[in-house]
Design a protein around this motif. Structure first.
Motif, PDB file in Angstrom:
ATOM      1  N   UNK A   6      -3.147 -25.080   0.598  1.00 17.17           N
ATOM      2  CA  UNK A   6      -3.435 -23.652   0.457  1.00 17.17           C
ATOM      3  C   UNK A   6      -3.074 -23.222  -0.954  1.00 17.17           C
ATOM      4  N   UNK A   7      -3.971 -22.449  -1.552  1.00 15.36           N
ATOM      5  CA  UNK A   7      -3.755 -21.906  -2.889  1.00 15.36           C
ATOM      6  C   UNK A   7      -3.564 -20.396  -2.785  1.00 15.36           C
ATOM      7  N   UNK A   8      -2.557 -19.877  -3.430  1.00 15.10           N
ATOM      8  CA  UNK A   8      -2.365 -18.429  -3.532  1.00 15.10           C
ATOM      9  C   UNK A   8      -2.790 -18.025  -4.930  1.00 15.10           C
ATOM     10  N   UNK A  18      -8.234 -10.834  -7.954  1.00 14.27           N
ATOM     11  CA  UNK A  18      -9.309 -10.495  -8.885  1.00 14.27           C
ATOM     12  C   UNK A  18     -10.032 -11.710  -9.440  1.00 14.27           C
ATOM     13  N   UNK A  19      -9.518 -12.941  -9.262  1.00 16.06           N
ATOM     14  CA  UNK A  19     -10.232 -14.106  -9.767  1.00 16.06           C
ATOM     15  C   UNK A  19     -10.966 -14.859  -8.663  1.00 16.06           C
ATOM     16  N   UNK A  20     -10.868 -14.367  -7.429  1.00 15.34           N
ATOM     17  CA  UNK A  20     -11.443 -15.104  -6.301  1.00 15.34           C
ATOM     18  C   UNK A  20     -12.920 -15.438  -6.521  1.00 15.34           C
ATOM     19  N   UNK A  21     -13.696 -14.518  -7.047  1.00 14.81           N
ATOM     20  CA  UNK A  21     -15.128 -14.751  -7.213  1.00 14.81           C
ATOM     21  C   UNK A  21     -15.532 -14.931  -8.674  1.00 14.81           C
ATOM     22  N   UNK A  42     -11.880 -22.421 -11.628  1.00 13.46           N
ATOM     23  CA  UNK A  42     -11.352 -23.315 -10.601  1.00 13.46           C
ATOM     24  C   UNK A  42     -10.090 -22.662 -10.052  1.00 13.46           C
ATOM     25  N   UNK A  43     -10.112 -22.298  -8.776  1.00 14.92           N
ATOM     26  CA  UNK A  43      -8.977 -21.598  -8.165  1.00 14.92           C
ATOM     27  C   UNK A  43      -7.686 -22.409  -8.290  1.00 14.92           C
ATOM     28  N   UNK A  44      -7.780 -23.726  -8.216  1.00 12.89           N
ATOM     29  CA  UNK A  44      -6.581 -24.557  -8.305  1.00 12.89           C
ATOM     30  C   UNK A  44      -5.906 -24.401  -9.667  1.00 12.89           C
ATOM     31  N   UNK A  45      -6.704 -24.205 -10.703  1.00 13.73           N
ATOM     32  CA  UNK A  45      -6.140 -24.024 -12.045  1.00 13.73           C
ATOM     33  C   UNK A  45      -5.473 -22.665 -12.206  1.00 13.73           C
ATOM     34  N   UNK A  46      -5.843 -21.709 -11.384  1.00 15.78           N
ATOM     35  CA  UNK A  46      -5.324 -20.350 -11.510  1.00 15.78           C
ATOM     36  C   UNK A  46      -4.336 -19.981 -10.392  1.00 15.78           C
ATOM     37  N   UNK A  47      -4.021 -20.934  -9.538  1.00 16.49           N
ATOM     38  CA  UNK A  47      -3.123 -20.661  -8.420  1.00 16.49           C
ATOM     39  C   UNK A  47      -1.716 -20.342  -8.924  1.00 16.49           C
ATOM     40  N   UNK A  48      -1.126 -19.314  -8.327  1.00 19.14           N
ATOM     41  CA  UNK A  48       0.261 -18.970  -8.623  1.00 19.14           C
ATOM     42  C   UNK A  48       1.218 -19.839  -7.810  1.00 19.14           C
ATOM     43  N   UNK A  49       0.709 -20.313  -6.681  1.00 15.82           N
ATOM     44  CA  UNK A  49       1.500 -21.173  -5.808  1.00 15.82           C
ATOM     45  C   UNK A  49       0.540 -21.992  -4.968  1.00 15.82           C
ATOM     46  N   UNK A  50       0.925 -23.199  -4.665  1.00 17.13           N
ATOM     47  CA  UNK A  50       0.142 -24.021  -3.749  1.00 17.13           C
ATOM     48  C   UNK A  50       1.107 -24.723  -2.807  1.00 17.13           C
ATOM     49  N   UNK A  51       0.612 -25.056  -1.647  1.00 20.21           N
ATOM     50  CA  UNK A  51       1.443 -25.743  -0.663  1.00 20.21           C
ATOM     51  C   UNK A  51       0.552 -26.560   0.257  1.00 20.21           C
ATOM     52  N   UNK A  52       1.044 -27.701   0.651  1.00 20.54           N
ATOM     53  CA  UNK A  52       0.358 -28.522   1.645  1.00 20.54           C
ATOM     54  C   UNK A  52       0.950 -28.165   3.002  1.00 20.54           C
ATOM     55  N   UNK A  53       0.066 -27.788   3.916  1.00 17.96           N
ATOM     56  CA  UNK A  53       0.496 -27.433   5.266  1.00 17.96           C
ATOM     57  C   UNK A  53      -0.076 -28.454   6.242  1.00 17.96           C
ATOM     58  N   UNK A  54       0.697 -28.731   7.287  1.00 20.11           N
ATOM     59  CA  UNK A  54       0.284 -29.721   8.280  1.00 20.11           C
ATOM     60  C   UNK A  54       0.176 -29.083   9.649  1.00 20.11           C
ATOM     61  N   UNK A  66       0.302  -7.879  -1.665  1.00 18.54           N
ATOM     62  CA  UNK A  66      -0.937  -7.207  -2.017  1.00 18.54           C
ATOM     63  C   UNK A  66      -1.442  -7.742  -3.362  1.00 18.54           C
ATOM     64  N   UNK A  67      -2.732  -7.982  -3.439  1.00 22.44           N
ATOM     65  CA  UNK A  67      -3.334  -8.482  -4.669  1.00 22.44           C
ATOM     66  C   UNK A  67      -3.460  -9.983  -4.732  1.00 22.44           C
ATOM     67  N   UNK A  68      -2.901 -10.680  -3.747  1.00 24.68           N
ATOM     68  CA  UNK A  68      -3.029 -12.131  -3.696  1.00 24.68           C
ATOM     69  C   UNK A  68      -4.012 -12.517  -2.604  1.00 24.68           C
ATOM     70  N   UNK A  69      -4.680 -13.613  -2.820  1.00 19.33           N
ATOM     71  CA  UNK A  69      -5.642 -14.149  -1.856  1.00 19.33           C
ATOM     72  C   UNK A  69      -5.247 -15.583  -1.532  1.00 19.33           C
ATOM     73  N   UNK A  70      -5.370 -15.958  -0.270  1.00 22.40           N
ATOM     74  CA  UNK A  70      -5.085 -17.319   0.146  1.00 22.40           C
ATOM     75  C   UNK A  70      -6.402 -18.054   0.362  1.00 22.40           C
TER      76      UNK A  70
END
Length: 89
Positions: A10-12, A16-19, A24-36, A77-81
């Motif tokens: 999951x990328x947070x 405003x950059x979603x579209x 590349x969302x991965x390059x702009x992610x503020x946080x990422x996590x692998x969930x199982x 608010x303002x973040x997209x997952x």
């Protein structure tokens, strides 16, 4: 045996950059996590995934995050997952 994916990344990202074309969302992610997969179903009716401080209900068919807790709280608010693209393809 389940055919649902057992893990997602999951990328947070700032909403405003979603579209943003070409971004590349991965390059702009503020946080990422692998969930199982937990084997549970969330309140949204979708499978529950957990890991690295995130707890998410994800629709495995559309790869959409339907519900999310970040460190036990709702998403700021303002973040997209987003679910990161499957790089194995």
């Amino acid at each position: 045996m389940t055919t649902e994916p057992q893990r997602f990344e999951i990328l947070l990202v700032p909403g405003h950059i979603e579209n943003l074309r070409g971004a590349d969302a991965a390059d702009r992610a503020l946080r990422s996590a692998v969930v199982e997969a937990t084997g549970e179903t969330g309140a949204s009716g979708y499978p529950r995934y957990r890991g690295q401080g995130l707890e998410a209900d994800i629709d495995p068919r559309t790869r959409t995050v339907e519900a999310l807790l970040v460190d036990g709280a709702e998403l700021d608010y303002g973040l997209t997952a987003l679910v990161a693209p499957d790089r194995r393809r």
